[in-house]
Each structure stands twice: as structure tokens, then as C-alpha cells.
Design a protein around this motif. Structure first.
Motif: not given
Length: 686
Positions: A303-310, A374-375, A363-368, A65-66
Motif C-alpha cells: 500500500l505504501w508503495s503507491i505513495v512512495s513509488g518504490r 499471492i493469489a 487481495e489488496l496486495a495482489l492488485a498492487i 498492474p491490476f
């Protein structure tokens, strides 16, 4: 973080050298070494890359989303710029002048000195600090490390000092190279990364991840996904799968969490009398309970959700943070770990490395995830725990800090696995990992203040004064965000597109705000609210101004252990204890300090006490004990039953006390300004 030491009371320098045998002993620099060392070649700093908008993840990776803006898009202003300038003038910019581990003999400059994680750690903060402040001297320092790394690859694709082949320090340097490429478009970066990852894909089956790299594989995943988005090389997705297969399964650990209380050295396998601390290395149990590993590990699932899509991977971080809060949470938004997970007592500590790594993970997790909570947590950590770790001039820091910190001395302390220097302020108290690594905290927070949205807009994710240079569609845009947040509850955003342009502007509403008022050019805004964010859709013209005002109460909050804290928005307010600073030993351009209390600390808040907050000017030192930007006045009572424990720390606040003593006025100040303080008070009853 003690990445290369044996833990416990029996820790010795001999044990350190045994555990770090691949490190060379460096020569101390003279205290007055000039900032530009003539022994090093002059560095030519490339011109900055032009502003650009980030792109969405390349298929088959999942979207998010971000999207973080490219490095260099955001520059600090106001109090944040002053804070980062303090860092630049302190150890953050001058550490190499007094500490040989990152000095001219560093292995990451081609020398024979320290060749493991400390050079990459230093540059991981120095590089974004230098570009954010547009400081030529700091840029030149960072550029020397970059140039040596890029100009000295090994024939097989490996890079870095040849004196060790550990995968872990290269994971840190890859993060540096990502930022550097986004800042400069240097054409050397991507070919080096491609050769290295090709080498690693071939080498990992026979030389798998181990020790620190095995528990921190997710930090390399950041670089692998970044490069895949730029090249589309399918072998990088194979490498991602291999890293995951060899790396620690953090999601499984939190699903069946084994660490539900403070751990003893014996429970961690570190009791030397029972065979712990052996030369065979650290056990999985020891490493999985390690505080900094956990701070790094919480980014793994999103981070792994970007690969798995889950979605289950993406959302797992919520449960993981809840587990850490339940069993080890501290009022400052992070868990205790001094050095390993240590329970919920506010007298337990947290390592500075864990603070900055937790910020980066979140900060990475907030974007994903797009999770506004989280913010909120990032701000709680950044605006309390981060400044509390340093002296005002940022020339000395702590290894561990405690929310209830009544003394910083060579007393034993409540630590299970740390030594007596753990909460001193100094150059490298207890161990030097935090000395090298703390630099990333403020610069990476600055880089995460704004993000792009998946819908082609921009989002104010975290609040601090800054300017943003980016592109929306094909229209260059400058944003000026003026605010004294978190010391104030208002934010002013001025937009300056080169021509009129339509895009959604997203503002986060902090979770502690009872309500928010948003206006555009003085008139109430028509904004859609959803899940902690408001969205304004319109065409924007140069000079448009958005004002946000958050309704925030100063309030008393009861912790899970029955203590009371005082907060207003992101800031905790604490009882400052008068400080008596004693220099223990000189350390080149800085020194090591013990700090002793010079006023009573065993105080509880009166049961019926009101809380009155007063705003003051934000001083040149933003988190200053001498001139705090806001104070809370209340009343309290002495609690003589609350005593100092053997070892020089406060026992957990006692329960069930009746407030029947004489009340006295108390003035509370922001947590980050007080180096000795009481944060969690006994909850007194009438």
C-alpha cells in the motif's frame, strides 16, 4: 482478535470491563426477534450504481498492474452463491437478531449499546453480502447503519458514536463507506469523508494514533488513497504521511523479525504476576506479536508503495510472508497466532479474524504487486481455513482453529494467551470480535475474483463461479464464469460484450498446476505466458467461450517440521475424525458446542501408499463432511507413540518412526469439511 481485552490465563470479566470501560452494556434480544425491527426507521436503499471500469491511480501516486473492480461488479454463482446464501441465512445475515452488540441498540444506530468496532465490523461484511446476493432484507439492515453514520456527523467533522473518540473503529467504517459509495454513488459519502479527514489532519498532532489504531493505520490508508483518487485533494497525501509517521513500522519489524518461536505470556509482557496486563494498556511488543495485527500489517508495504513509488516497498511483502512462513507457518497458508504468534506446530491455532483480515490484505496486495503466488495463497486460505471455522449452517464459529484438531472442548489447549473456550464452536467463543468480523471473508473474496488490468483488459485472478458486469473501453460487458474449482480443475468463461471489442484477457495459472490448456471456442488459444499469467489478445464477440484446464497432481508434501500433508490444487485433504457434538449452552438463535472425537486419530500415512482422488457432486453445502465434493483414498498405519497432550490436543507429529504396523485404508476429505481432523501426519519410513 481480542482488540479490547487483557490476555492470559488470568483474564477475567472484570479485566475486560476495565480494558473496555468506554463500551456500554447492551441488553440481550429475545431469540425470536423479527428480522425487520419496528423500532428502527425504515431504510430506503438507493438504486445500484451503473457498471463502470476502474481508473488508474491519480498522480503522483504510482500505478499498479491490476485494479479492483468497483464493488458490486461481481456476483457469485454456483457453489459460491450457495455458500454465501448459507452465510446470509446464518449469523452473517441474522446476527443482529440474537446478539445485542450489533442489534437495534448499537451505538452505530444511535443507541447506547456497543459503540466501538463491532457495528462497523458487522456492516463491513453485511453490506457486500447483501448487494452480492441482491437481498432486499439484508440491504435494508445495512442501510440503517449507513444512514445513521452519514446523517449524524459531528460539527467538527468527526463521525460515529460520541461515546468514544477512538480512531480505530472509524477506520473500519471508512472501508464500509467506500464500498457503499461504489455500490450506490450516494452523494453524502465523499463530503463526510473529506470533513473527517480534514478534522483528523488537524487533530492527530495533539491526539495521535494509539493502541489498535496505531498498529492498523494501513487500513485507513486504503480510504485516504481512495478519496485522493476521486478528489485530488493534496492534503490527503499529507494525512497519509502523518498516519505513516505515527503508525507502526511493519516493514522494519519484518526486516529484523524478533519473534522466531512460540511466545510465552512472560515474553509478551502479559504475565500478571510480573506486572503484565496492567491498566496502562498493552505494550508495543504485545501488539506487534498479535496475530490479527500481523494479518492486517502485511498489506502495509505494498500500500505504501503507491505513495512512495518504490519497488522495494512494493516487493517487501514477499520477504514478510516468507518470514511468517518460516517461523510460524501452518499448512493452510497462514501463520499460527492463538492469540499471538505461536510457532509451526499444527496443533497451534489461528484466529478467524486473522483469516479474513489476511485474505483482505492479500487481495489488496495482489492488485498492487501482480504476484500470482499471492493469489495461490489467498485460495489456500479461503478454500481451507475459512470454511473450517464454521458449522455447515454458519450459525456457529470458532475463535481459533487448529490444522491438527482432535477435540474442541473446555480443556486448556495449547494456547499461551487464550482461554478454554478458544476452539469451541459457538456465538462468541472466547471473545466476540470474530463474531462481528468473520462476515467479510466470502463477500470480499467474491469481489476479488476478477480485476481490470493496467493495459485496459480484464483478468481472472481467483477462481470460483461468478458473473461480472463491467465496461471495457466504452463497451458494456458481461462475463459468466462457470466452474466447480477448487473441487475441479477446469474453468469455463463466456464473454458477452454488447458489441465486438478488442482487449487483453488475462488468466492466472495456479502455481500448483504442472501445465495449463487454454482454448477459445474449442480451438487452442494463442496465449503469451508470463509470471503465472497467460494473456490472450483479440477482438471478442458475444458468445465467445474460453476454457481453461489445469493439470494438477494429488501429492504428498513434507512440511518444514518433517510432517506430511496431502494436497490437490488449492485444497488440503485431511483425515476426518468422527465427531460427537455436545451442546454446552444455548445462545439465543444459536448455541455453543463442544466436539469430541469418536474414532482414532493417531495415524500416519504408509510410506509407500498411493493417493487416488475421486470426484463427487458438489452438494448444496459445498464444504460438507456428509457429502464431500472429492475424496482421496490412501492407506495408513496406527502410531501409538503419538498421544494426546495434557490439555486435549495432539502433540506435534513424532519424527523418525518406522512403518511396521498393519496398513488400513484411509479416506481423506477436504480440510474445510472436517471440524475434527488430522492435516499434518507423521512421516513414516520403510
Amino acid at each position: 482478535m481480542n482488540d479490547c481485552k487483557f490476555f492470559g490465563a488470568g483474564f477475567t470479566r472484570r479485566a475486560l470491563l476495565r480494558s473496555c470501560s468506554y463500551l456500554s452494556v447492551a441488553t440481550w434480544l429475545a431469540p425470536g426477534l423479527a428480522r425487520a425491527d419496528p423500532a428502527l426507521p425504515a431504510a430506503t436503499v438507493p438504486h445500484p450504481a451503473p457498471p463502470r471500469a476502474p481508473g488508474q491511480n491519480r498522480a503522483p501516486l504510482a500505478g499498479q498492474p491490476f485494479l479492483p473492480l468497483p464493488s458490486g461488479s461481481i456476483r457469485p454463482a454456483g457453489w459460491l452463491e450457495r455458500q454465501m446464501r448459507i452465510q446470509a441465512d446464518g449469523m452473517g445475515g441474522r446476527l443482529d437478531e440474537t446478539w445485542p452488540d450489533v442489534g437495534p441498540n448499537s451505538g452505530w444506530l444511535g443507541g447506547t449499546g456497543e459503540s466501538w468496532e463491532r457495528g462497523p465490523y458487522f456492516v463491513d461484511g453485511l453490506l457486500p453480502l447483501a448487494w452480492a446476493l441482491d437481498d432486499p432484507a439484508l440491504k435494508a439492515k445495512a442501510q440503517r447503519f449507513i444512514d445513521w453514520t452519514l446523517d449524524h456527523p459531528q460539527p467538527d467533522g468527526m463521525f460515529g458514536p460520541t461515546s468514544n473518540d477512538d480512531w480505530w473503529p472509524r477506520m473500519v467504517m471508512l472501508k464500509v463507506l467506500i464500498q457503499y459509495h461504489e455500490l450506490t454513488d450516494d452523494p453524502r459519502v465523499i463530503p463526510l469523508m473529506r470533513r473527517y479527514f480534514a478534522h483528523q489532519l488537524k487533530a492527530l498532532p495533539a491526539r495521535p494514533l494509539k493502541d489498535w489504531g496505531r498498529f492498523r493505520w494501513q487500513d485507513e490508508l486504503v480510504a485516504v488513497l481512495w478519496l485522493y483518487n476521486r478528489t485530488g485533494d493534496a492534503s490527503l497525501l499529507q494525512l497519509a504521511e502523518l498516519l505513516r509517521a505515527q503508525g507502526w513500522n511493519w516493514q522494519a519489524e519484518y526486516a529484523d523479525f524478533p519473534f522466531k518461536a512460540k511466545l510465552s505470556a512472560e515474553e509478551l509482557g502479559l504475565d500478571e504476576s510480573k506486572g503484565g496486563n496492567s491498566a496502562n494498556g498493552l505494550s508495543d511488543r504485545t501488539l506487534s506479536a498479535h496475530g490479527v495485527n500481523n494479518a492486517m500489517g502485511v498489506k502495509t508495504s505494498p500500500l505504501w508503495s503507491i505513495v512512495s513509488g518504490r519497488a522495494t516497498d512494493r516487493d517487501a511483502i514477499k520477504a514478510e510472508l516468507a518470514v511468517l512462513d518460516r517461523y510460524h507457518g501452518l499448512p493452510i497458508g497462514i501463520f499460527s497466532a492463538d492469540e499471538h504468534l505461536a510457532g509451526t506446530s499444527p496443533s497451534q491455532g489461528i484466529e478467524t479474524c486473522a483469516i479474513v483480515e489476511m485474505m483482505y490484505s492479500l487481495e489488496l496486495a495482489l492488485a498492487i504487486t501482480g504476484d500470482a503466488a499471492i493469489a495461490d495463497r489467498i485460495e489456500r486460505i479461503a478454500y481451507n481455513a475459512l470454511p473450517a471455522a464454521f458449522t455447515d449452517d454458519m450459525w456457529a464459529h470458532q475463535y481459533d482453529q487448529q490444522p491438527n484438531q482432535i477435540k474442541c472442548s473446555l480443556a486448556k489447549g495449547p494456547w499461551t494467551t487464550n482461554g478454554p473456550e478458544a476452539n469451541l464452536f459457538g456465538l462468541e467463543p472466547h471473545f466476540g470480535c470474530c463474531t462481528a468480523n468473520f462476515h467479510q471473508g466470502w463477500p470480499k473474496l467474491n469481489a476479488s475474483l476478477w480485476m481490470a488490468t493496467a493495459g485496459g483488459g480484464l483478468a481472472a485472478m481467483l477462481y470460483a463461479p461468478c458473473t461480472v458486469s463491467t465496461v471495457v473501453g466504452d463497451v458494456p460487458l458481461r462475463i459468466e464464469q462457470a466452474t466447480d474449482y477448487p473441487f475441479r480443475d477446469t474453468v469455463s468463461i463466456a464473454l458477452h460484450p454488447e458489441r465486438e471489442v478488442a482487449f487483453p484477457l488475462v488468466l492466472r495459472v495456479p502455481g500448483w498446476a504442472r501445465s495449463a490448456k487454454i482454448s477459445i471456442n474449442g480451438a487452442p488459444a494463442h496465449a503469451a505466458s508470463s509470471r503465472g499469467f497467460v494473456t490472450i489478445r483479440r477482438s471478442w464477440r458475444a458468445g465467445d467461450r474460453v476454457e481453461a484446464s489445469f493439470d494438477v497432481a494429488t501429492r504428498r508434501v513434507e512440511t518444514a517440521d518433517g510432517a506430511s500433508t496431502v494436497e490437490h490444487g488449492a485444497l488440503l485433504y485431511v483425515l476426518p475424525i468422527e465427531e460427537n457434538w455436545e451442546k454446552w449452552r444455548p445462545r439465543g438463535l444459536t448455541a455453543d458446542w463442544q466436539v469430541y472425537p469418536a474414532s482414532p486419530w493417531n495415524v500416519g500415512l504408509a510410506p509407500d501408499a498411493s493417493l487416488h482422488r475421486t470426484e463427487r457432486a458438489v452438494s448444496p453445502t459445498p464444504f460438507s463432511r456428509r457429502s464431500p465434493a472429492a475424496v482421496v483414498t490412501t492407506s495408513g498405519q496406527a502410531v501409538p507413540e503419538w498421544i494426546e497432550a495434557h490439555g486435549g490436543y495432539a502433540e506435534p507429529p513424532p519424527r523418525g518412526l518406522t512403518g511396521n504396523g498393519d496398513q488400513r485404508p484411509l479416506t481423506l476429505i477436504p480440510y474445510g469439511a472436517a471440524k475434527l481432523r488430522i492435516t499434518a501426519f507423521p512421516t513414516l519410513t520403510v
